[in-house]
Design a protein around this motif. Structure first.
Motif, PDB file in Angstrom:
ATOM      1  N   ARG A  58     -30.911  -5.320  -6.840  1.00  0.00           N
ATOM      2  CA  ARG A  58     -32.349  -5.385  -6.540  1.00  0.00           C
ATOM      3  C   ARG A  58     -32.550  -5.409  -5.017  1.00  0.00           C
ATOM      4  NH1 ARG A  58     -31.926  -8.684 -11.052  1.00  0.00           N
ATOM      5  NH2 ARG A  58     -33.377  -8.208 -12.761  1.00  0.00           N
ATOM      6  N   GLY A  59     -33.527  -4.641  -4.572  1.00  0.00           N
ATOM      7  CA  GLY A  59     -33.795  -4.579  -3.138  1.00  0.00           C
ATOM      8  C   GLY A  59     -32.834  -3.701  -2.375  1.00  0.00           C
ATOM      9  N   MET A  60     -31.975  -2.970  -3.097  1.00  0.00           N
ATOM     10  CA  MET A  60     -30.980  -2.123  -2.433  1.00  0.00           C
ATOM     11  C   MET A  60     -31.173  -0.649  -2.804  1.00  0.00           C
ATOM     12  SD  MET A  60     -27.511  -4.369  -2.646  1.00  0.00           S
ATOM     13  CE  MET A  60     -27.563  -6.155  -2.475  1.00  0.00           C
ATOM     14  N   ILE A  61     -30.716   0.207  -1.915  1.00  0.00           N
ATOM     15  CA  ILE A  61     -30.712   1.646  -2.148  1.00  0.00           C
ATOM     16  C   ILE A  61     -29.267   2.088  -2.342  1.00  0.00           C
ATOM     17  CG2 ILE A  61     -31.329   3.914  -1.246  1.00  0.00           C
ATOM     18  CD1 ILE A  61     -33.362   2.533   0.578  1.00  0.00           C
ATOM     19  N   ALA A  62     -28.997   2.765  -3.453  1.00  0.00           N
ATOM     20  CA  ALA A  62     -27.662   3.303  -3.718  1.00  0.00           C
ATOM     21  C   ALA A  62     -27.614   4.751  -3.260  1.00  0.00           C
ATOM     22  CB  ALA A  62     -27.337   3.211  -5.205  1.00  0.00           C
ATOM     23  N   ILE A  63     -26.624   5.056  -2.443  1.00  0.00           N
ATOM     24  CA  ILE A  63     -26.430   6.430  -1.953  1.00  0.00           C
ATOM     25  C   ILE A  63     -24.970   6.815  -2.152  1.00  0.00           C
ATOM     26  CG2 ILE A  63     -28.260   6.292  -0.229  1.00  0.00           C
ATOM     27  CD1 ILE A  63     -26.073   5.862   1.906  1.00  0.00           C
ATOM     28  N   LEU A 105     -20.891  -2.104 -13.192  1.00  0.00           N
ATOM     29  CA  LEU A 105     -22.249  -1.696 -13.535  1.00  0.00           C
ATOM     30  C   LEU A 105     -23.185  -2.155 -12.423  1.00  0.00           C
ATOM     31  CD1 LEU A 105     -24.276  -0.446 -15.463  1.00  0.00           C
ATOM     32  CD2 LEU A 105     -24.400  -2.653 -16.669  1.00  0.00           C
ATOM     33  N   ILE A 106     -23.725  -1.182 -11.702  1.00  0.00           N
ATOM     34  CA  ILE A 106     -24.707  -1.460 -10.647  1.00  0.00           C
ATOM     35  C   ILE A 106     -26.087  -1.421 -11.292  1.00  0.00           C
ATOM     36  CG2 ILE A 106     -25.681  -0.628  -8.477  1.00  0.00           C
ATOM     37  CD1 ILE A 106     -22.934   0.684  -7.923  1.00  0.00           C
ATOM     38  N   LYS A 107     -26.827  -2.500 -11.178  1.00  0.00           N
ATOM     39  CA  LYS A 107     -28.115  -2.634 -11.858  1.00  0.00           C
ATOM     40  C   LYS A 107     -29.270  -2.699 -10.862  1.00  0.00           C
ATOM     41  CE  LYS A 107     -28.906  -3.574 -15.657  1.00  0.00           C
ATOM     42  NZ  LYS A 107     -29.357  -2.693 -16.786  1.00  0.00           N
ATOM     43  N   ASN A 108     -30.364  -2.016 -11.237  1.00  0.00           N
ATOM     44  CA  ASN A 108     -31.674  -2.189 -10.590  1.00  0.00           C
ATOM     45  C   ASN A 108     -31.726  -1.733  -9.138  1.00  0.00           C
ATOM     46  OD1 ASN A 108     -32.786  -3.495 -12.957  1.00  0.00           O
ATOM     47  ND2 ASN A 108     -31.562  -5.297 -12.378  1.00  0.00           N
ATOM     48  N   ALA A 109     -30.918  -0.735  -8.783  1.00  0.00           N
ATOM     49  CA  ALA A 109     -30.984  -0.156  -7.441  1.00  0.00           C
ATOM     50  C   ALA A 109     -32.023   0.953  -7.400  1.00  0.00           C
ATOM     51  CB  ALA A 109     -29.624   0.398  -7.039  1.00  0.00           C
ATOM     52  N   THR A 110     -32.484   1.280  -6.205  1.00  0.00           N
ATOM     53  CA  THR A 110     -33.151   2.567  -5.999  1.00  0.00           C
ATOM     54  C   THR A 110     -32.034   3.577  -5.773  1.00  0.00           C
ATOM     55  OG1 THR A 110     -35.140   1.584  -5.039  1.00  0.00           O
ATOM     56  CG2 THR A 110     -34.679   3.888  -4.488  1.00  0.00           C
ATOM     57  N   VAL A 111     -31.819   4.472  -6.729  1.00  0.00           N
ATOM     58  CA  VAL A 111     -30.652   5.347  -6.722  1.00  0.00           C
ATOM     59  C   VAL A 111     -31.045   6.722  -6.194  1.00  0.00           C
ATOM     60  CG1 VAL A 111     -28.793   6.372  -8.087  1.00  0.00           C
ATOM     61  CG2 VAL A 111     -29.682   4.099  -8.695  1.00  0.00           C
ATOM     62  N   LEU A 129     -24.306  11.370  -6.717  1.00  0.00           N
ATOM     63  CA  LEU A 129     -24.056  10.356  -7.726  1.00  0.00           C
ATOM     64  C   LEU A 129     -24.438  10.949  -9.073  1.00  0.00           C
ATOM     65  CD1 LEU A 129     -25.533   7.219  -5.892  1.00  0.00           C
ATOM     66  CD2 LEU A 129     -23.162   8.037  -5.906  1.00  0.00           C
ATOM     67  N   ALA A 130     -23.437  11.288  -9.857  1.00  0.00           N
ATOM     68  CA  ALA A 130     -23.680  11.926 -11.143  1.00  0.00           C
ATOM     69  C   ALA A 130     -22.494  11.655 -12.057  1.00  0.00           C
ATOM     70  CB  ALA A 130     -23.871  13.438 -10.967  1.00  0.00           C
ATOM     71  N   PRO A 131     -22.716  11.631 -13.365  1.00  0.00           N
ATOM     72  CA  PRO A 131     -21.602  11.421 -14.298  1.00  0.00           C
ATOM     73  C   PRO A 131     -20.470  12.417 -14.052  1.00  0.00           C
ATOM     74  CG  PRO A 131     -23.686  11.259 -15.460  1.00  0.00           C
ATOM     75  CD  PRO A 131     -24.004  11.746 -14.077  1.00  0.00           C
ATOM     76  N   GLY A 132     -19.254  11.885 -14.016  1.00  0.00           N
ATOM     77  CA  GLY A 132     -18.072  12.705 -13.788  1.00  0.00           C
ATOM     78  C   GLY A 132     -17.639  12.776 -12.345  1.00  0.00           C
ATOM     79  N   ARG A 133     -18.523  12.390 -11.436  1.00  0.00           N
ATOM     80  CA  ARG A 133     -18.189  12.437 -10.006  1.00  0.00           C
ATOM     81  C   ARG A 133     -17.353  11.215  -9.615  1.00  0.00           C
ATOM     82  NH1 ARG A 133     -20.268  16.618  -6.391  1.00  0.00           N
ATOM     83  NH2 ARG A 133     -21.200  18.082  -7.854  1.00  0.00           N
ATOM     84  N   LEU A 134     -16.552  11.381  -8.552  1.00  0.00           N
ATOM     85  CA  LEU A 134     -15.812  10.246  -8.015  1.00  0.00           C
ATOM     86  C   LEU A 134     -16.787   9.155  -7.570  1.00  0.00           C
ATOM     87  CD1 LEU A 134     -13.086  12.151  -5.984  1.00  0.00           C
ATOM     88  CD2 LEU A 134     -12.650  10.604  -7.921  1.00  0.00           C
ATOM     89  N   ALA A 135     -16.411   7.915  -7.859  1.00  0.00           N
ATOM     90  CA  ALA A 135     -17.310   6.785  -7.612  1.00  0.00           C
ATOM     91  C   ALA A 135     -17.158   6.249  -6.207  1.00  0.00           C
ATOM     92  CB  ALA A 135     -17.063   5.690  -8.648  1.00  0.00           C
ATOM     93  N   ASP A 136     -17.647   7.001  -5.225  1.00  0.00           N
ATOM     94  CA  ASP A 136     -17.783   6.540  -3.844  1.00  0.00           C
ATOM     95  C   ASP A 136     -19.263   6.255  -3.637  1.00  0.00           C
ATOM     96  OD1 ASP A 136     -15.144   7.267  -3.823  1.00  0.00           O
ATOM     97  OD2 ASP A 136     -15.264   8.531  -2.045  1.00  0.00           O
ATOM     98  N   VAL A 137     -19.606   4.976  -3.576  1.00  0.00           N
ATOM     99  CA  VAL A 137     -21.006   4.539  -3.594  1.00  0.00           C
ATOM    100  C   VAL A 137     -21.228   3.501  -2.499  1.00  0.00           C
ATOM    101  CG1 VAL A 137     -22.865   3.595  -5.023  1.00  0.00           C
ATOM    102  CG2 VAL A 137     -20.975   4.842  -6.115  1.00  0.00           C
ATOM    103  N   VAL A 138     -22.379   3.582  -1.858  1.00  0.00           N
ATOM    104  CA  VAL A 138     -22.778   2.600  -0.850  1.00  0.00           C
ATOM    105  C   VAL A 138     -24.123   2.011  -1.253  1.00  0.00           C
ATOM    106  CG1 VAL A 138     -23.527   2.301   1.549  1.00  0.00           C
ATOM    107  CG2 VAL A 138     -21.488   3.656   1.036  1.00  0.00           C
ATOM    108  N   LEU A 139     -24.238   0.691  -1.177  1.00  0.00           N
ATOM    109  CA  LEU A 139     -25.499  -0.001  -1.392  1.00  0.00           C
ATOM    110  C   LEU A 139     -26.026  -0.511  -0.064  1.00  0.00           C
ATOM    111  CD1 LEU A 139     -24.731  -2.132  -4.592  1.00  0.00           C
ATOM    112  CD2 LEU A 139     -25.766   0.141  -4.464  1.00  0.00           C
ATOM    113  N   VAL A 140     -27.233  -0.087   0.275  1.00  0.00           N
ATOM    114  CA  VAL A 140     -27.894  -0.496   1.524  1.00  0.00           C
ATOM    115  C   VAL A 140     -28.956  -1.533   1.195  1.00  0.00           C
ATOM    116  CG1 VAL A 140     -29.394   0.284   3.393  1.00  0.00           C
ATOM    117  CG2 VAL A 140     -27.440   1.688   2.695  1.00  0.00           C
ATOM    118  N   ASN A 141     -28.852  -2.676   1.841  1.00  0.00           N
ATOM    119  CA  ASN A 141     -29.794  -3.765   1.599  1.00  0.00           C
ATOM    120  C   ASN A 141     -31.048  -3.564   2.439  1.00  0.00           C
ATOM    121  OD1 ASN A 141     -30.994  -6.144   0.875  1.00  0.00           O
ATOM    122  ND2 ASN A 141     -29.366  -7.477   1.616  1.00  0.00           N
TER     123      ASN A 141
END
Length: 454
Positions: free
Chosen positions: A59-64, A13-19, A371-383
């Motif tokens: 927090r303080g990160m952007i999820a792409i 569970l990724i919390k509080n990102a700018t998604v 990034l959407a429900p059902g999609r493969l979970a390839d995620v990057v968090l940029v600080n």
């Protein structure tokens, strides 16, 4: 969205990102949460909770979405810098490409492993690895094994181009071996075998027709170098052009060729740092985008530039803006003023090139790129800390303010590969050692060959 996945699957569970979902229906969430169950995204929203999930405070990160490089020669990773001042094809041939004759299978493994680790470290979760250094079946198997070791999501494009003076049987064993390698990897969730078609200028259309026919029989994606003018039209005239072939470069393509490519739903992989540095025309970026030929981006070769898709996105944006500005000045419209369609792009389109369009290019447009429900979970968090996020569109922060050192977290198929700026299960030091091993073996072999030739 109701959850139907098994309770036994790993949960994040990724919390509080700018998604930045890159999905028009979902938009951006500021802040937002991403729930990953198994290898897919289960939910995206605000105030999500799951007591069974491992939580990442973003927090303080952007999820792409994970970045995808659609044209990379990973085998050239140890040749970093050799083509730094290259200008012509002869420069490339004499400084870089000739060395492939001195690469053994173990060199392909080490080089590919090192390149893949660097890509993952830099937020590149997926790649079309165009391996035009398959000098034996063992070379091919080594490249595939390296990507399996790193766990990067890979379309490994098997090179059909052998030595320029290779006999006809050289092509025959490639066609036979790619069939068997495709079958061996059919159940691999992260790695698929594709085909790097013979360069049209070095091979007959009959040869390429055989390659395309086999690839389509097996359902494989393809890529091809498009350097001289007219090659997209030649593929069309031969009845071969379709969206499953990704041309790389295509700087010399005319507008009619771009329209042919767009009409079949195809796109081009652009490698702007190498193309611009090599003196090629960059107007094709704007012309392809205008024609609807989907642009995606690649590094091409570490022999010239860094493994850094953020820099590639940034340069692409600046080049496309410059092409627009040049056209305005030439039309006498200066000082510049905004008018409909000019400028053509904003930074967000560059992120789209490296995610949405790139996923489509490698044949995973229904599973990756957003990034959407059902999609493969390839995620990057940029600080964005300690200096903070740029004002305005957060996508502009990614494209214009970010470099690989800002990549905090990398997730591939729900598995955390980097966290807190550190690789979790891959060793950067070992990747560096692999580079040194290749250099020692390859350059020693090249010197020995030169000595033997007098």
């Amino acid at each position: 969205m109701p959850e139907t996945t098994s309770r036994t699957e790993p949960r994040l569970l990724i919390k509080n990102a700018t998604v930045l979902t890159m999905d028009p229906a979902l938009g951006d969430l500021t802040p937002g949460d991403i729930l990953i169950v198994g290898d897919r995204i289960s939910a995206i929203g605000t105030d999500l909770s799951d007591p069974r999930a491992t939580e990442i405070d973003a927090r303080g990160m952007i999820a792409i979405p994970g970045l995808i490089d659609t044209h990379m020669h990973a085998w050239q990773t140890p040749l970093k810098g050799l083509h730094a001042s290259g200008w012509t094809f002869d420069d490339y041939q004499s400084r870089v490409f000739y060395l492939r004759e001195h690469f053994g299978a173990e060199d392909i493994y080490d080089a590919t492993l090192a390149g893949s680790v660097q890509m993952l470290d830099a937020g590149v979760t997926g790649v079309l690895d165009f391996c035009h250094n398959v000098m034996s079946p063992e070379h091919a198997e080594a490249g595939v094994r390296a990507h399996r070791t790193t766990g990067q999501r890979t379309l490994w494009a098997y090179g059909m181009l052998g030595s320029f003076d290779a006999p006809p049987e050289d092509h025959a064993w490639r066609l036979e071996h790619i069939r068997s390698l495709h079958e061996e990897t059919a159940d691999d969730e992260l790695l698929r075998v594709g085909m790097a078609l013979s360069s049209i200028e070095f091979g007959s259309m009959d040869r390429i027709s055989k390659e395309v026919g086999l690839a389509r029989e097996l359902g494989m994606r393809m890529s091809v170098h498009q350097n001289p003018a007219g090659q997209i039209r030649a593929l069309h005239d031969a009845g071969l052009l379709d969206e499953d072939i990704v041309p790389a470069h295509a700087n010399a393509a005319d507008d009619g060729e771009l329209e042919l490519l767009a009409a079949c739903g195809g796109g081009i992989s652009f490698t702007p740092e190498g193309e611009f540095g090599g003196g090629r025309s960059m107007t094709v970026l704007n012309r392809a985008y205008r024609a609807g030929a989907s642009p995606s981006l690649g590094i091409d070769t570490h022999a010239r530039v860094a493994i850094d898709l953020f820099a590639t996105m940034r340069l692409t944006f600046l080049l496309m803006r410059n092409v627009d500005a040049s056209a305005e000045r030439e039309a006498g419209r200066y000082p510049l003023a905004r008018r409909p369609g000019t400028p053509m792009v904003d930074p967000r389109q560059m992120l789209e090139f490296a995610t949405v369009n790139a996923a489509r290019a490698i044949g995973l447009g229904d599973d990756l790129g957003t990034l959407a429900p059902g999609r493969l979970a390839d995620v990057v968090l940029v600080n964005t800390e300690p200096y903070g996020m740029a004002l305005g569109d957060p996508a502009a922060h990614i494209v214009l303010q970010t470099n690989p050192s800002d990549v905090d977290t990398v997730i591939v198929g729900g598995v955390v590969r980097k966290r807190g700026g550190r690789m979790t299960d891959l060793d950067r030091t070992e990747a560096g050692a692999a580079v040194r091993r290749v250099r020692e073996r390859v350059f020693a072999d090249a010197r020995a060959a030169q000595g033997a030739d007098g």
